[in-house]
Design an enzyme around this catalytic site. Structure first.
Site, PDB file in Angstrom:
ATOM      1  CG  ASP A 155      -6.794  -1.298  -1.591  1.00  0.00           C
ATOM      2  OD1 ASP A 155      -7.120  -2.535  -1.343  1.00  0.00           O
ATOM      3  OD2 ASP A 155      -6.058  -0.859  -0.593  1.00  0.00           O
ATOM      4  CG  ASP A 191      -1.933  -1.021   1.075  1.00  0.00           C
ATOM      5  OD1 ASP A 191      -2.476  -1.345  -0.037  1.00  0.00           O
ATOM      6  OD2 ASP A 191      -2.558  -1.213   2.275  1.00  0.00           O
TER       7      ASP A 191
END
Length: 154
Positions: free
Chosen positions: A132, A116
């Site tokens: 995401d 991330d």
């Protein structure tokens, strides 16, 4: 692939974008937690290893999440390949979801975590990635169809 071309186009394009951006982050940041402000205290690029689902939910659940990602990905591919032709907005929505599930699934299988890096600090939001974003865009597209916003493909 001719039956649902927007599905495949979106899925492949966003999968590539997801994997390339994650690769660049892992090459440019040496340590987990390294950060680069694009807009100080608002939006940063921050290297995070996420062992959970989107936005760090179910942290530590990488074992079952990798299989869930695989099942969702295979199911969506079978749905687009063997199913009927979908309206464009649904093709786009399912394509986004496939890109996100497959992109994060690749990370879970290869590394045991998801990379991330999108860090929206203005509202103290969990760090996330392109996969995401794709999943959420897909959900929005499918919600639009459920409320009657469809454009039938020819």
């Amino acid at each position: 692939m001719k039956k649902n071309p927007y599905f495949w186009l979106i899925a492949i394009a966003f999968l590539i974008i997801d994997q390339v951006t994650k690769y660049l982050v892992t090459q440019d940041f040496t340590e987990v937690g390294d950060t680069f402000p694009l807009w100080e205290n608002v939006f940063h690029l921050t290297y995070v290893k996420n062992t959970g689902a989107a936005f760090s939910f179910f942290s530590g659940g990488v074992v079952w999440l990798r299989w869930l990602s695989l099942i969702v990905s295979l199911g969506l591919m079978a749905f687009a390949w063997f199913g009927s032709r979908l309206p464009k907005i649904e093709q786009i929505g399912y394509g986004f979801i496939l890109a996100g599930a497959f992109g994060n699934g690749i990370d879970r299988f290869l590394f045991g975590y998801v990379v991330d890096f999108l860090d929206f600090r203005l509202i103290n939001f969990p760090v996330f990635n392109v996969a995401d974003v794709a999943i959420n865009l897909g959900i929005i597209c499918l919600l639009l169809t459920s409320f009657g916003f469809t454009h039938k493909s020819r």
